[in-house]
Design a protein around this motif. Structure first.
Motif, PDB file in Angstrom:
ATOM      1  N   TRP A 133      -5.851 -13.009  -8.480  1.00 35.55           N
ATOM      2  CA  TRP A 133      -6.622 -13.579  -7.366  1.00 35.55           C
ATOM      3  C   TRP A 133      -6.695 -12.633  -6.165  1.00 35.55           C
ATOM      4  O   TRP A 133      -6.503 -13.040  -5.010  1.00 35.55           O
ATOM      5  N   HIS A 134      -6.966 -11.366  -6.436  1.00 37.78           N
ATOM      6  CA  HIS A 134      -7.193 -10.392  -5.374  1.00 37.78           C
ATOM      7  C   HIS A 134      -8.614  -9.840  -5.483  1.00 37.78           C
ATOM      8  O   HIS A 134      -9.278  -9.969  -6.509  1.00 37.78           O
ATOM      9  N   TRP A 135      -9.067  -9.161  -4.414  1.00 34.91           N
ATOM     10  CA  TRP A 135     -10.343  -8.459  -4.473  1.00 34.91           C
ATOM     11  C   TRP A 135     -10.287  -7.390  -5.555  1.00 34.91           C
ATOM     12  O   TRP A 135     -11.189  -7.261  -6.372  1.00 34.91           O
ATOM     13  N   ARG A 136      -9.211  -6.627  -5.571  1.00 34.70           N
ATOM     14  CA  ARG A 136      -8.917  -5.686  -6.651  1.00 34.70           C
ATOM     15  C   ARG A 136      -7.440  -5.815  -6.992  1.00 34.70           C
ATOM     16  O   ARG A 136      -6.585  -5.801  -6.103  1.00 34.70           O
ATOM     17  N   GLY A 137      -7.157  -5.902  -8.273  1.00 36.52           N
ATOM     18  CA  GLY A 137      -5.759  -6.050  -8.660  1.00 36.52           C
ATOM     19  C   GLY A 137      -4.956  -4.813  -8.332  1.00 36.52           C
ATOM     20  O   GLY A 137      -3.990  -4.863  -7.556  1.00 36.52           O
ATOM     21  N   ILE A 138      -5.334  -3.662  -8.914  1.00 35.14           N
ATOM     22  CA  ILE A 138      -4.698  -2.370  -8.647  1.00 35.14           C
ATOM     23  C   ILE A 138      -5.801  -1.379  -8.324  1.00 35.14           C
ATOM     24  O   ILE A 138      -6.762  -1.236  -9.083  1.00 35.14           O
ATOM     25  N   TYR A 139      -5.638  -0.680  -7.224  1.00 31.58           N
ATOM     26  CA  TYR A 139      -6.707   0.124  -6.624  1.00 31.58           C
ATOM     27  C   TYR A 139      -6.175   1.532  -6.372  1.00 31.58           C
ATOM     28  O   TYR A 139      -5.199   1.711  -5.637  1.00 31.58           O
ATOM     29  N   ILE A 140      -6.781   2.533  -7.009  1.00 33.21           N
ATOM     30  CA  ILE A 140      -6.374   3.938  -6.856  1.00 33.21           C
ATOM     31  C   ILE A 140      -7.541   4.675  -6.229  1.00 33.21           C
ATOM     32  O   ILE A 140      -8.624   4.742  -6.820  1.00 33.21           O
ATOM     33  N   ALA A 141      -7.350   5.247  -5.022  1.00 34.03           N
ATOM     34  CA  ALA A 141      -8.503   5.749  -4.273  1.00 34.03           C
ATOM     35  C   ALA A 141      -8.141   6.950  -3.412  1.00 34.03           C
ATOM     36  O   ALA A 141      -6.968   7.276  -3.201  1.00 34.03           O
ATOM     37  N   ASN A 142      -9.209   7.611  -2.922  1.00 31.51           N
ATOM     38  CA  ASN A 142      -9.107   8.644  -1.876  1.00 31.51           C
ATOM     39  C   ASN A 142      -8.218   9.815  -2.290  1.00 31.51           C
ATOM     40  O   ASN A 142      -7.167  10.071  -1.711  1.00 31.51           O
ATOM     41  N   HIS A 143      -8.673  10.511  -3.343  1.00 27.95           N
ATOM     42  CA  HIS A 143      -8.030  11.754  -3.792  1.00 27.95           C
ATOM     43  C   HIS A 143      -6.605  11.528  -4.314  1.00 27.95           C
ATOM     44  O   HIS A 143      -5.756  12.429  -4.228  1.00 27.95           O
ATOM     45  N   THR A 155       0.834  -1.201   0.000  1.00 24.86           N
ATOM     46  CA  THR A 155       0.000   0.000   0.000  1.00 24.86           C
ATOM     47  C   THR A 155       0.869   1.251   0.000  1.00 24.86           C
ATOM     48  O   THR A 155       1.808   1.369   0.787  1.00 24.86           O
ATOM     49  N   ILE A 156       0.540   2.186  -0.896  1.00 23.77           N
ATOM     50  CA  ILE A 156       1.149   3.514  -0.885  1.00 23.77           C
ATOM     51  C   ILE A 156       0.112   4.465  -0.302  1.00 23.77           C
ATOM     52  O   ILE A 156      -0.914   4.720  -0.927  1.00 23.77           O
ATOM     53  N   LYS A 157       0.338   4.977   0.882  1.00 22.75           N
ATOM     54  CA  LYS A 157      -0.628   5.837   1.556  1.00 22.75           C
ATOM     55  C   LYS A 157       0.027   7.140   1.977  1.00 22.75           C
ATOM     56  O   LYS A 157       1.057   7.140   2.665  1.00 22.75           O
ATOM     57  N   ASN A 158      -0.558   8.256   1.499  1.00 23.99           N
ATOM     58  CA  ASN A 158      -0.061   9.592   1.854  1.00 23.99           C
ATOM     59  C   ASN A 158       1.396   9.774   1.462  1.00 23.99           C
ATOM     60  O   ASN A 158       2.181  10.398   2.177  1.00 23.99           O
ATOM     61  N   LYS A 159       1.763   9.218   0.299  1.00 21.62           N
ATOM     62  CA  LYS A 159       3.144   9.332  -0.171  1.00 21.62           C
ATOM     63  C   LYS A 159       3.162   9.659  -1.660  1.00 21.62           C
ATOM     64  O   LYS A 159       2.192   9.414  -2.377  1.00 21.62           O
ATOM     65  N   SER A 160       4.292  10.165  -2.128  1.00 22.13           N
ATOM     66  CA  SER A 160       4.422  10.564  -3.526  1.00 22.13           C
ATOM     67  C   SER A 160       5.788  10.181  -4.063  1.00 22.13           C
ATOM     68  O   SER A 160       6.728   9.929  -3.312  1.00 22.13           O
ATOM     69  N   TRP A 161       5.847  10.095  -5.408  1.00 17.95           N
ATOM     70  CA  TRP A 161       7.086   9.868  -6.134  1.00 17.95           C
ATOM     71  C   TRP A 161       7.737   8.530  -5.775  1.00 17.95           C
ATOM     72  O   TRP A 161       8.960   8.418  -5.647  1.00 17.95           O
ATOM     73  N   ILE A 162       6.924   7.493  -5.643  1.00 13.78           N
ATOM     74  CA  ILE A 162       7.409   6.140  -5.391  1.00 13.78           C
ATOM     75  C   ILE A 162       7.249   5.309  -6.668  1.00 13.78           C
ATOM     76  O   ILE A 162       6.237   5.401  -7.356  1.00 13.78           O
ATOM     77  N   ASN A 163       8.270   4.509  -6.971  1.00 12.97           N
ATOM     78  CA  ASN A 163       8.222   3.594  -8.105  1.00 12.97           C
ATOM     79  C   ASN A 163       8.123   2.156  -7.599  1.00 12.97           C
ATOM     80  O   ASN A 163       8.922   1.739  -6.750  1.00 12.97           O
ATOM     81  N   ILE A 164       7.158   1.402  -8.121  1.00 11.80           N
ATOM     82  CA  ILE A 164       7.041  -0.021  -7.834  1.00 11.80           C
ATOM     83  C   ILE A 164       7.001  -0.745  -9.166  1.00 11.80           C
ATOM     84  O   ILE A 164       6.156  -0.459 -10.011  1.00 11.80           O
ATOM     85  N   ASN A 187      -3.400   5.197  -2.054  1.00 15.97           N
ATOM     86  CA  ASN A 187      -4.386   5.825  -1.177  1.00 15.97           C
ATOM     87  C   ASN A 187      -3.934   7.243  -0.831  1.00 15.97           C
ATOM     88  O   ASN A 187      -2.918   7.430  -0.153  1.00 15.97           O
ATOM     89  N   ASN A 188      -4.676   8.231  -1.345  1.00 11.57           N
ATOM     90  CA  ASN A 188      -4.331   9.638  -1.104  1.00 11.57           C
ATOM     91  C   ASN A 188      -2.855   9.906  -1.387  1.00 11.57           C
ATOM     92  O   ASN A 188      -2.139  10.507  -0.595  1.00 11.57           O
ATOM     93  N   SER A 189      -2.417   9.459  -2.552  1.00 14.84           N
ATOM     94  CA  SER A 189      -1.009   9.568  -2.934  1.00 14.84           C
ATOM     95  C   SER A 189      -0.905  10.070  -4.366  1.00 14.84           C
ATOM     96  O   SER A 189      -1.840   9.932  -5.153  1.00 14.84           O
ATOM     97  N   HIS A 190       0.270  10.615  -4.721  1.00 12.62           N
ATOM     98  CA  HIS A 190       0.376  11.389  -5.947  1.00 12.62           C
ATOM     99  C   HIS A 190       1.718  11.147  -6.642  1.00 12.62           C
ATOM    100  O   HIS A 190       2.742  10.923  -5.987  1.00 12.62           O
ATOM    101  N   HIS A 191       1.684  11.180  -7.971  1.00 11.73           N
ATOM    102  CA  HIS A 191       2.898  11.120  -8.796  1.00 11.73           C
ATOM    103  C   HIS A 191       3.681   9.828  -8.586  1.00 11.73           C
ATOM    104  O   HIS A 191       4.910   9.818  -8.699  1.00 11.73           O
ATOM    105  N   ASN A 192       2.997   8.734  -8.322  1.00 11.16           N
ATOM    106  CA  ASN A 192       3.658   7.443  -8.193  1.00 11.16           C
ATOM    107  C   ASN A 192       3.603   6.683  -9.510  1.00 11.16           C
ATOM    108  O   ASN A 192       2.728   6.923 -10.351  1.00 11.16           O
ATOM    109  N   HIS A 193       4.539   5.755  -9.698  1.00 12.57           N
ATOM    110  CA  HIS A 193       4.647   5.013 -10.946  1.00 12.57           C
ATOM    111  C   HIS A 193       4.608   3.521 -10.632  1.00 12.57           C
ATOM    112  O   HIS A 193       5.467   2.997  -9.919  1.00 12.57           O
TER     113      HIS A 193
END
Length: 224
Positions: free
Chosen positions: A40-50, A1-10, A26-32
């Motif tokens: 086999w997940h509930w959601r594969g990739i999930y972008i949420a909360n602003h 989970t990326i939460k309240n963070k920016s400029w992270i590459n995964i 989650n509430n994160s910006h400019h990530n790649h």
């Protein structure tokens, strides 16, 4: 989970079998996010909360409940060159809100881009379309191939004003749903509460439409 963070590459990872998401922004910006295999997940990739200005590229999401989902007032995100296959089709996932790639719910989602993606074999009984936008104004859908999904191929729903649908190929969707008697199945539909949408240079062919569908006739290429 990326939460309240920016400029992270995964990049360059696989994650299989989890109750939540492979990747959550989650509430994160400019990530790649690049070259992820989510299965086999509930959601594969999930972008949420602003979350804003994130890029998801070259990913394979398969056999999740939902493949890639943007929601919660998340805007200016890009999903590029991803494959969403066979999401939402497990027998235990029988409620709605299942799709290959989806934008919608919990707020308004502006200026997102879905491009160069392949969205195929998604869905099951009472599922959403393979590709769906809801409360998503100014969305750009470009150069996507939406094919062989269980139900509708591509649906633009409520309050998705001024979106652009350009150079997509939408074909062979809806056969299984129509054969099972499911209603409201189409290849492509833009609901009338989404005004000012531009549709240009798309190939829409060999899709199946429910005989009693209220959207029949608004689907540009249909069979049924």
């Amino acid at each position: 989970t990326i939460k309240n963070k920016s400029w992270i590459n995964i990049s360059n990872i696989s994650c299989w079998l989890g109750g939540g998401s492979c990747i959550t922004i989650n509430n994160s910006h400019h990530n790649h996010i690049n070259n992820i295999h989510a299965k086999w997940h509930w959601r594969g990739i999930y972008i949420a909360n602003h979350s804003t200005y994130n890029r998801v590229e070259n990913c394979l999401v398969e056999e999740n409940r939902s493949g890639i989902y943007i929601l919660g007032n998340s805007s200016h995100n890009v999903v590029n060159n991803c494959k969403a296959f066979r999401n939402g089709n497990e027998p235990l996932w029988t409620i709605s809100d299942r799709a290959g790639i989806a934008i919608g719910e919990h707020g308004e989602h502006r200026h997102n881009t879905i491009e160069n993606c392949e969205i195929a074999y998604n869905g099951g009984p009472r599922s959403d379309a393979g590709l769906i936008a809801y409360k998503a104004p100014y969305t750009l859908f470009r150069n996507n191939h939406v094919q062989d999904n269980y139900g509708s191929g591509f649906v633009v729903k409520t309050n998705s004003h001024h979106s652009s649908i350009i150079n997509n190929k939408i074909e062979n969707n809806g056969q299984l749903a129509v054969q099972s008697g499911q209603k409201g199945i189409v290849g492509l539909t833009i609901r009338n509460v989404s005004q000012g949408t531009m549709v240009k240079n798309n190939i829409i062919q060999n899709n199946f439409v429910s005989p009693d569908s209220p959207w029949k006739g608004k689907d540009l290429g249909h069979k049924g």
